[in-house]
Write an enzyme that holds these catalytic residues in place. Structure first.
Site, PDB file in Angstrom:
ATOM      1  N   LYS A 181       0.877  -1.179   0.000  1.00  0.00           N
ATOM      2  CA  LYS A 181       0.000   0.000   0.000  1.00  0.00           C
ATOM      3  C   LYS A 181       0.912   1.226   0.000  1.00  0.00           C
ATOM      4  O   LYS A 181       1.743   1.389   0.888  1.00  0.00           O
ATOM      5  CB  LYS A 181      -0.870  -0.009   1.266  1.00  0.00           C
ATOM      6  CG  LYS A 181      -1.636   1.296   1.549  1.00  0.00           C
ATOM      7  CD  LYS A 181      -2.854   1.411   0.684  1.00  0.00           C
ATOM      8  CE  LYS A 181      -3.761   2.569   1.121  1.00  0.00           C
ATOM      9  NZ  LYS A 181      -4.445   2.303   2.400  1.00  0.00           N
ATOM     10  N   ILE A 182       0.778   2.071  -1.024  1.00  0.00           N
ATOM     11  CA  ILE A 182       1.553   3.303  -1.094  1.00  0.00           C
ATOM     12  C   ILE A 182       0.619   4.456  -1.404  1.00  0.00           C
ATOM     13  O   ILE A 182      -0.568   4.260  -1.683  1.00  0.00           O
ATOM     14  CB  ILE A 182       2.662   3.237  -2.173  1.00  0.00           C
ATOM     15  CG1 ILE A 182       2.059   3.154  -3.578  1.00  0.00           C
ATOM     16  CG2 ILE A 182       3.600   2.067  -1.913  1.00  0.00           C
ATOM     17  CD1 ILE A 182       3.046   3.400  -4.690  1.00  0.00           C
ATOM     18  N   SER A 183       1.152   5.648  -1.379  1.00  0.00           N
ATOM     19  CA  SER A 183       0.384   6.809  -1.798  1.00  0.00           C
ATOM     20  C   SER A 183       0.323   6.860  -3.321  1.00  0.00           C
ATOM     21  O   SER A 183       1.288   6.523  -4.013  1.00  0.00           O
ATOM     22  CB  SER A 183       1.032   8.086  -1.270  1.00  0.00           C
ATOM     23  OG  SER A 183       0.417   9.220  -1.844  1.00  0.00           O
ATOM     24  N   THR A 221      -0.236  11.878  -1.432  1.00  0.00           N
ATOM     25  CA  THR A 221      -1.294  12.652  -2.074  1.00  0.00           C
ATOM     26  C   THR A 221      -1.580  13.908  -1.275  1.00  0.00           C
ATOM     27  O   THR A 221      -1.836  14.967  -1.839  1.00  0.00           O
ATOM     28  CB  THR A 221      -2.564  11.798  -2.203  1.00  0.00           C
ATOM     29  OG1 THR A 221      -2.280  10.666  -3.020  1.00  0.00           O
ATOM     30  CG2 THR A 221      -3.697  12.590  -2.836  1.00  0.00           C
ATOM     31  N   ALA A 222      -1.534  13.791   0.045  1.00  0.00           N
ATOM     32  CA  ALA A 222      -1.782  14.965   0.889  1.00  0.00           C
ATOM     33  C   ALA A 222      -0.822  16.093   0.525  1.00  0.00           C
ATOM     34  O   ALA A 222      -1.227  17.256   0.385  1.00  0.00           O
ATOM     35  CB  ALA A 222      -1.627  14.583   2.361  1.00  0.00           C
ATOM     36  N   HIS A 234      -5.782  10.362   7.621  1.00  0.00           N
ATOM     37  CA  HIS A 234      -6.307   9.243   8.407  1.00  0.00           C
ATOM     38  C   HIS A 234      -7.305   9.728   9.471  1.00  0.00           C
ATOM     39  O   HIS A 234      -8.114  10.613   9.239  1.00  0.00           O
ATOM     40  CB  HIS A 234      -5.165   8.441   9.046  1.00  0.00           C
ATOM     41  CG  HIS A 234      -4.192   7.867   8.071  1.00  0.00           C
ATOM     42  ND1 HIS A 234      -4.556   7.332   6.866  1.00  0.00           N
ATOM     43  CD2 HIS A 234      -2.839   7.735   8.131  1.00  0.00           C
ATOM     44  CE1 HIS A 234      -3.492   6.900   6.223  1.00  0.00           C
ATOM     45  NE2 HIS A 234      -2.444   7.131   6.961  1.00  0.00           N
TER      46      HIS A 234
END
Length: 283
Positions: free
Chosen positions: A57-59, A115-116, A159
């Site tokens: 799981k990555i951005s 992404t943030a 989150h």
């Protein structure tokens, strides 16, 4: 077929909810999972260095650096609406009160390949003249205390911080997800599931979808597992987290999902924030 598959994802409730069934041998014919729990900044680095496990799981923001070795899977990730990152401030004299106050200030972010961070930079390019002062990368759970204590002028959070930031006495400067949705009309691409290109992507996607469907069909079965990896969260916050980040896009990115990813990475490349990619590699 391999009898064991190495995977890395965060200990956040959405990931543990999605992968609970597979991690506990409840997905028929799927290989056993060897799980590494790691913050997104760590998995982004593992994937980019080529040292990561077969599935991660990555951005979405990290995809341009890994698509030569990993394939984007169409399921299991976090993409949706009303679930974007928040930019928080502490308030009080001399604090950041509006976008223009960010010029020259210190801003904490969870990763420069998140992404943030991309959303923040794209928003700041429109809203902040004179440029941000210093970007400080911190583990996401350290950002709110740093803003509260005055060590940082503003913090970019992700989150479960969406639900808990008022308890730190912090205020919302802007919801970057809302800005993105109003600016593009598209959902917000947050976390991607990727698999090494030598794997059978269709098979891996099928196991993920089976695991997710089991979670939806048996929503209480994963509760103990989810809470054991999110020990600072109440059951109510953990459920809110799952309800927000696990949605129809988690089962299938679909046309809107791929359009959102292409738009984010295209805009970011135009700003020089990420390398340009060939959209065909996303398929």
């Amino acid at each position: 077929m391999t009898t064991e598959l190495n995977i890395a994802f965060s200990p956040c409730p959405n990931d543990t909810f999605v992968f609970h069934a597979w991690a506990h041998g409840l997905v028929p014919d799927a290989p056993q999972l060897s799980v590494t729990y790691a913050d997104i900044d760590i998995t982004n680095t593992l994937a980019a260095d080529g040292a990561g496990p077969e599935v991660l799981k990555i951005s979405y923001a990290a995809l341009p650096w890994v698509l030569d070795r990993y394939r984007l899977l169409p399921c299991g990730g976090a993409l949706g609406r009303g679930c974007g990152p928040l930019l928080l401030t502490a308030g009080g004299p001399g604090s950041v009160q509006r976008a223009s106050d960010l010029a020259g200030r210190r801003i904490a972010v969870p990763s420069e390949r998140s992404t943030a961070y991309l959303l923040f930079r794209l928003w700041a390019a429109q809203q902040v003249s004179g440029g941000i002062g210093e970007i400080v990368v911190m583990p996401f759970d350290e950002i709110m205390p740093a803003v509260r204590d005055g060590r940082i002028d503003a913090g970019l959070v992700i989150h479960e911080a969406r639900f808990t930031y008022p308890s730190y006495g912090l205020g919302l400067l802007t919801d970057l997800g809302s800005w993105w949705e109003s600016d593009t009309g598209l959902p917000i691409p947050l976390g991607a599931i990727i698999a090494r290109r030598d794997l059978d992507a269709e098979a891996v996607s099928g196991w993920i979808r089976s695991s997710l469907q089991y979670a939806w069909d048996h929503p209480t079965d994963s509760r103990e597992y989810v809470l054991s990896h999110a020990q600072e969260l109440s059951p109510e916050v953990a459920k809110s987290h799952i309800d927000l980040y696990v949605n129809d896009f988690s089962m299938n990115l679909g046309e809107d999902g791929y359009a959102a990813i292409t738009a984010l990475l295209g805009r970011a490349a135009a700003e020089g924030l990420v390398p340009a990619i060939d959209p065909a590699l996303l398929g």
